[in-house]
Enzyme design. Structure first.
Site, PDB file in Angstrom:
ATOM      1  NE  ARG A  20      26.998 125.670  63.754  1.00 40.78           N
ATOM      2  CZ  ARG A  20      26.305 126.811  63.568  1.00 40.78           C
ATOM      3  NH1 ARG A  20      25.574 126.969  62.481  1.00 40.78           N
ATOM      4  NH2 ARG A  20      26.340 127.760  64.474  1.00 40.78           N
ATOM      5  CG  ASP A  37      26.042 133.969  66.021  1.00 39.82           C
ATOM      6  OD1 ASP A  37      25.620 134.799  65.183  1.00 39.82           O
ATOM      7  OD2 ASP A  37      25.487 132.878  66.227  1.00 39.82           O
TER       8      ASP A  37
END
Length: 546
Positions: free
Chosen positions: A157, A439
């Site tokens: 990613r 996150d």
């Protein structure tokens, strides 16, 4: 013309491995070829937002692409065997964390979301260390890991379009972060992964339109030709993290037909996108996420159902979000059973909706979640579930859940926002708080909600106090008093207070900063923390374990 800053301290050898004459030439070509188009799609985002604001219109399915949605014939190409069964992936795996990365490679998970986005802080140190660790893994040079063809499949990613790489200039401009990441990964790992039938596979973050998917497809076609790979070698899963993209899911699959590995749905970035695009409208006031926002609510359930239906109609895989809860270390305790039951209940919602897989952060959740799939599904995936029962309307997708704001929810959002910024200033992309991993996705929804509650002067359910500048400032100061004892140096205490100041700056702005990661990445305070003297990830303190 290309300029590259010197290596971070301690990574000279890794730097030399990454930045060869060949890789620099490839990066220069890649970035020069697509840089203008990256700017164009970012400008298109601004234009679309301005249109929504000026017209008062709501997002809807596009009229000019109706022919794509109404054509029943087209399908995405089948994915390779290694992607057919991905019941449980590990999410938020920042590859600069070498020991955790090795443990993930040794795990029974089907895949690993190798993350330069939500779970990673993009310091130069972390980018070089992370990409170098991937090169080592692909070449079977990390200790104790199985051969790359037998290890969990790597779902790489890169950073999202909104991020830039400050340490590289191409033709007088900072390089787009995703092209920097993608280019190095493909140049060093693409062929080897393809030869071992293990890639190259990607996650694409924060895509907002089919035009952005088209750009990625052009990048894939160009890259495969340059590197001598067959058309369709690259496969990518698009994360549908934005309300506008939800209305273009078929078009996104259509643009990536030869390169699609399906679509992914998650809860917090997607919810935050409502504040980003529509949050100044009172009709879109999002209530306390800790109490009123979950996948059982109409707007999120409709989004997941439509994603599964759309994917399976086109023979594409549909994957769900990440379980952020952490299992307690003590087995056979009430708390352990409670957390496991909670994760199972939430993931059963996704399995029943027809997803083909999802992610967990805690490696100890891999086997229980795989058993959940084995007990409640048949075969490698659920592509046979076409979800013909689903009839999702724009009203369903734009229906905000009822509910208000609680003091607990406000304080929780403030804590997550402050501690995320503190983590970034420490060189880390995620942290642990109250039994789960946090996150940039949870920081995004947290700061978005605080901004929106202030903007609309929401009242607390507890005592009818108005959420305003003074209340948020007071609660932030209370948080500092609560957390200061866990700071065991003057530097960590100063960093925490800097994070609190930056958080208040973000949530009190007149105009909503589109991404907290963009805001931090462009902010001088963050950049100064990534100076050569501080480029190594700083030692964690007890703040990360609260």
């Amino acid at each position: 013309m290309m300029e590259l800053l010197p290596p971070p301290s301690g990574l000279q050898a890794e730097y030399v491995t990454l930045f060869t004459t060949g890789s620099l030439h490839f990066l220069h070509e890649l970035i020069s070829m697509f840089d203008k188009k990256v700017d164009q799609i970012l400008q298109l985002r601004v234009s679309r937002k301005a249109h929504l604001d000026l017209s008062g219109d709501l997002p809807n399915f596009l009229e000019n692409t109706e022919h794509i949605r109404s054509d029943p014939a087209w399908r995405v190409l089948p994915v390779p065997p290694r992607l057919q069964k991905r019941h449980v992936d590990i999410g938020d795996m920042a590859p600069c964390d070498t020991q955790r990365f090795i443990k993930a490679l040794q795990s029974p998970a089907q895949g690993i979301q190798v993350d330069f986005d939500d779970g990673n802080c993009p310091s130069f140190y972390n980018q070089i260390k992370g990409i170098h660790n991937i090169i080592l893994a692909v070449n079977n040079q990390l200790p104790g890991m199985p051969h790359i063809s037998k290890a969990p499949v790597l779902m790489l990613r890169p950073r999202a379009w909104n991020m830039v790489e400050h340490n590289m200039m191409v033709e007088g401009k900072e390089a787009p972060g995703p092209l920097f990441d993608f280019g190095l990964l493909m140049f060093h790992c693409g062929k080897i992964l393809f030869e071992h039938q293990s890639g190259p596979f990607f996650y694409l973050s924060k895509v907002e339109s089919f035009m952005e998917a088209r750009l990625w497809n052009e990048i894939f076609v160009w890259t495969q030709e340059k590197l001598g790979l067959p058309l369709g070698s690259i496969k990518a899963t698009v994360l549908i993290e934005n309300v506008l993209a939800t209305f273009e899911m078929e078009e996104i699959l259509y643009e990536l037909q030869e390169h699609s590995a399906g679509l992914n749905c998650g809860i917090w970035d997607y919810s935050a996108s409502f504040v980003n695009k529509l949050g100044h409208r009172e009709d879109f006031l999002l209530p306390d996420r800790s109490k009123y926002v979950n996948m059982e609510k109409r707007f999120l359930r409709s989004y997941m159902d439509l994603l599964v239906q759309t994917c399976h109609r086109r023979c594409a895989l549909a994957t769900g979000g990440m379980a952020a809860l952490l299992l307690p270390s003590s087995l056979n305790t009430d708390s352990y059973r409670r957390v496991l039951a909670s994760v199972k209940r939430l993931k059963m919602l996704e399995i029943n909706a027809g997803v083909d897989g999802f992610m967990v952060y805690d490696l100890n959740l891999i086997k229980p979640m795989q058993e959940l799939f084995q007990s409640h599904t048949e075969g490698e995936n659920q592509l046979h579930l076409l979800r013909d029962d689903v009839r999702v309307t724009p009203e369903d997708l734009l229906s905000m859940p009822s509910g208000g704001v609680t003091l607990y929810g406000l304080k929780y959002n403030i804590a997550v926002g402050v501690l995320f910024i503190n983590a970034w200033l420490s060189g880390k992309g995620h942290f642990f708080y109250r039994g789960q991993v946090e996150d940039s996705a949870t920081a995004e929804i947290s700061r978005s909600q605080v901004w929106q509650w202030i903007r609309h002067q929401a009242r607390l359910e507890d005592d009818s106090r108005v959420v305003n500048r003074q209340l948020v400032t007071d609660l932030t100061e209370e948080l500092m008093t609560e957390l200061s004892p866990f700071c065991h140096s003057s530097g960590s205490k100063q960093r925490l207070h800097t994070a609190a100041d930056m958080f208040l700056e973000v949530v009190l702005k007149r105009h909503f900063p589109e991404f907290i990661t963009s805001y931090l990445n462009q902010d001088h305070t963050f950049l100064s923390y990534q100076s050569p003297a501080k480029d190594k990830m700083l030692e964690s303190d007890k703040l990360s374990k609260l």
